[in-house]
Write a protein that holds these residues in place. Structure first.
Motif, PDB file in Angstrom:
ATOM      1  N   ALA A 297      42.596  73.830  72.180  1.00  0.00           N
ATOM      2  CA  ALA A 297      42.185  74.204  70.818  1.00  0.00           C
ATOM      3  C   ALA A 297      42.829  73.303  69.771  1.00  0.00           C
ATOM      4  O   ALA A 297      42.203  72.975  68.747  1.00  0.00           O
ATOM      5  CB  ALA A 297      42.553  75.662  70.558  1.00  0.00           C
ATOM      6  N   ARG A 298      44.050  72.874  70.006  1.00  0.00           N
ATOM      7  CA  ARG A 298      44.761  72.051  69.025  1.00  0.00           C
ATOM      8  C   ARG A 298      44.115  70.686  68.817  1.00  0.00           C
ATOM      9  O   ARG A 298      44.384  70.025  67.819  1.00  0.00           O
ATOM     10  CB  ARG A 298      46.208  71.847  69.469  1.00  0.00           C
ATOM     11  CG  ARG A 298      47.116  73.027  69.128  1.00  0.00           C
ATOM     12  CD  ARG A 298      48.452  72.851  69.776  1.00  0.00           C
ATOM     13  NE  ARG A 298      49.552  73.206  68.886  1.00  0.00           N
ATOM     14  CZ  ARG A 298      50.830  73.099  69.212  1.00  0.00           C
ATOM     15  NH1 ARG A 298      51.162  72.621  70.395  1.00  0.00           N
ATOM     16  NH2 ARG A 298      51.767  73.447  68.366  1.00  0.00           N
ATOM     17  N   GLN A 299      43.281  70.274  69.748  1.00  0.00           N
ATOM     18  CA  GLN A 299      42.610  68.987  69.587  1.00  0.00           C
ATOM     19  C   GLN A 299      41.648  69.001  68.399  1.00  0.00           C
ATOM     20  O   GLN A 299      41.337  67.957  67.833  1.00  0.00           O
ATOM     21  CB  GLN A 299      41.847  68.625  70.872  1.00  0.00           C
ATOM     22  CG  GLN A 299      42.753  68.400  72.069  1.00  0.00           C
ATOM     23  CD  GLN A 299      41.975  68.007  73.315  1.00  0.00           C
ATOM     24  OE1 GLN A 299      40.917  67.384  73.213  1.00  0.00           O
ATOM     25  NE2 GLN A 299      42.493  68.372  74.475  1.00  0.00           N
ATOM     26  N   SER A 300      41.213  70.203  68.030  1.00  0.00           N
ATOM     27  CA  SER A 300      40.288  70.302  66.886  1.00  0.00           C
ATOM     28  C   SER A 300      40.969  70.846  65.638  1.00  0.00           C
ATOM     29  O   SER A 300      40.301  71.139  64.640  1.00  0.00           O
ATOM     30  CB  SER A 300      39.092  71.192  67.256  1.00  0.00           C
ATOM     31  OG  SER A 300      39.525  72.482  67.657  1.00  0.00           O
ATOM     32  N   GLY A 301      42.299  71.001  65.667  1.00  0.00           N
ATOM     33  CA  GLY A 301      42.999  71.441  64.458  1.00  0.00           C
ATOM     34  C   GLY A 301      44.139  72.389  64.745  1.00  0.00           C
ATOM     35  O   GLY A 301      44.243  72.965  65.834  1.00  0.00           O
ATOM     36  N   SER A 302      45.026  72.545  63.756  1.00  0.00           N
ATOM     37  CA  SER A 302      46.203  73.398  63.898  1.00  0.00           C
ATOM     38  C   SER A 302      45.948  74.783  63.326  1.00  0.00           C
ATOM     39  O   SER A 302      44.931  75.034  62.672  1.00  0.00           O
ATOM     40  CB  SER A 302      47.400  72.757  63.183  1.00  0.00           C
ATOM     41  OG  SER A 302      47.658  71.462  63.697  1.00  0.00           O
TER      42      SER A 302
END
Length: 533
Positions: A297-302
């Protein structure tokens, strides 16, 4: 007071030690005695023995064998070996089985007393360490917070916790062995932690503590929960039998944590909420599923909040299979057991098919496996490369999983045969070189370690290879070499017996005579006399 046991087949020696050593002054009670190793074993098993004093040469079980048995019964026992033979071989054997002292006859009482004093000091040190360990355990038992942290770390380990250990933990922490309403794991991770607070260590520590406290407060009404900071930037919360009516509000409470950390500390937090589990030993798998989902999930944002459902669980299992299958198969290949490797390959193909992987995925994994085996295990020899390329081309033409499995297994069996043939040839040449060297150096004493270092092997590996190739241990092989060479030289009357002893590597003629008679049934002189009667 310490307890000693004296073992010697000569009663006068035992009596002399009992009578002339000031046992009480040295911190010992009156020693127990035995006249054989067989008689000493029940005494060792019956109660605590701190020090064993044993003669090396006794009928039946000798002192070296007794010392080894004593170490098994009392691991901390201090052992003093007495010998009438001033030979390095006996001393070396005594040290190898755990003896801490070695003295020669005739005995010097002052030397025995020094050894007993040193033993007492060693035993007192061991006792002190054991007492401190017990005190530490008591301190730890008084700290519930520390216990919970330790339990969480252990339960999240890669290997599932043993059933008995799990029961002990549950009893200690008053947790249910089988959570009837389930277990749920929530983890909160600080985003961009390495850049937080400009790298200030104290500020980073405060951020981790704030995350821990905010998660604890947010979920405090969910009943029985365990909270721990498993990494400086990650907090784990385990909800045990969470109330059904509150489960739907978990995400709301964790959003509160995210908002608090953003507003109060200026940092974002990603939160992962697991699927329900119903066995404590599921938690290591559940924890990894959540971490994998968070990383994805972190690949698309924090600052996201993600759930692990069946789709995320399947994605993690596929990832884990790809990441774990190849290393496991490579380890089996390195263990040189093709039966286990083939069994594991067959099971892996069944798992791939059962999980519904596409033919292209299985094909890609098969080609990767062949390449890894060729490079990392079987060293890319010309013959292995030929097998690899042939199998690779055949895999590209496959239409079923079973066909691919058969090709991979055929490749493994053929490669193992080639590698073993080459390895056997290399080992044969190596052992031949080692034997030649041993024959040249027969007059010199050489340990297995020195021999292994010379030929760039570990002592253990050399011992295994040598026994496999010759059928004898290195020690027995050297002994046979010495006896063979000695018999050849004894047939030449111009060579004196002491010269024979020296040339075949014995330090003294007396020990040479002792070993020769033990092996050949007669003394060197008697053997020589056979040729000139």
């Amino acid at each position: 007071m310490l307890q000693a046991l004296i073992v010697d087949d000569e009663p006068s020696h035992v009596h002399g030690l009992v009578k002339h050593i000031p046992w009480t002054k040295l911190g010992y009670t009156t020693p127990l005695t035995a006249e054989s190793g067989e008689e000493a074993i029940p005494i060792l098993e019956a109660g605590r023995i701190d020090v064993l004093i044993t003669d090396v040469s006794m009928p039946g079980m000798n002192g070296i064998e007794l010392a080894a048995e004593a170490k098994l019964i009392h691991p901390d026992i201090q052992i003093l070996v007495i010998s009438g033979y001033n030979e390095f071989e006996f001393a070396q054997e005594a040290i190898e089985v755990g003896a801490k002292g070695y003295v020669l006859k005739p005995l010097k009482l002052s030397e025995i007393e020094r050894k007993l004093t040193a033993f007492r000091q060693t035993i007192e040190s061991i006792t002190q360490i054991n007492e401190q360990t017990v005190k530490l355990k008591e301190i730890v038992s008084d700290s519930q917070g520390m216990l919970k942290d330790t339990f969480i770390f252990d339960i999240l380990e890669e290997e599932p916790m043993e059933e008995e250990a799990l029961r002990s933990w549950c009893q200690l922490l008053n947790l249910p062995n089988r959570p009837t309403e389930g277990i749920q794991l929530i983890t909160a991770v600080l985003d961009n932690y390495s850049d937080s607070a400009a790298g200030n260590a104290q500020s980073k520590l405060m951020l981790g503590s704030a995350l821990l406290q905010s998660a604890s407060v947010a979920l405090q009404d969910f009943g029985n929960l365990l909270v721990s900071k498993v990494r400086p930037d990650q907090v784990v919360v385990i909800l045990v039998n969470p109330p059904i009516d509150k489960r739907s509000s978990i995400d709301k409470q964790m959003k509160f944590v995210q908002e608090y950390m953003h507003n109060s500390n200026g940092v974002s937090v990603t939160v992962g909420i697991s699927r329900p589990g119903f066995d404590w030993r599921e938690l290591n798998q559940i924890f990894r599923e959540v971490n994998f989902t968070i990383a994805d999930a972190r690949q698309s944002g924090s600052g996201q909040l993600v759930y692990v459902g069946s789709t995320e669980q399947k994605a993690f299992e596929d990832f884990r299979m790809h990441e774990n299958m190849l290393p496991q198969l490579l380890m089996l290949a390195e263990s040189d057991d093709p039966v286990l490797l083939v069994d594991k390959v067959e099971q892996s193909f069944k798992d791939l098919e059962r999980r519904g992987h596409t033919l292209a995925y299985i094909q890609s994994l098969s080609i990767s496996l062949l390449g890894e085996l060729s490079r990392k295990v079987w060293q890319d020899t010309e013959e292995i490369n030929f097998l690899n390329k042939r199998a690779w081309h055949r895999l590209l033409d496959c239409k079923t999983t079973d066909m691919m499995k058969d090709i991979v297994i055929d490749y493994i069996r053929s490669a193992v045969m080639l590698v073993r043939k080459e390895r056997t040839l290399q080992q044969h040449h190596l052992i031949s070189r080692i034997v030649s060297y041993m024959e040249d150096q027969l007059s010199n004493s050489m340990t297995v370690k020195q021999l292994a270092d010379r030929f760039h092997l570990s002592a253990g590996h050399l011992s295994v290879l040598f026994k496999k190739e010759t059928g004898l241990t290195i020690s027995d092989f050297v002994k046979n070499l010495r006896m063979k060479k000695a018999k050849e030289m004894l047939q030449d009357p111009s060579i004196k017996i002491y010269e024979v002893a020296e040339r075949v590597g014995f330090q003294t003629p007396a020990y040479f005579t002792y070993q020769f008679k033990k092996n050949e049934g007669c003394t060197p002189q008697e053997y020589r006399d056979r040729f000139y009667v």
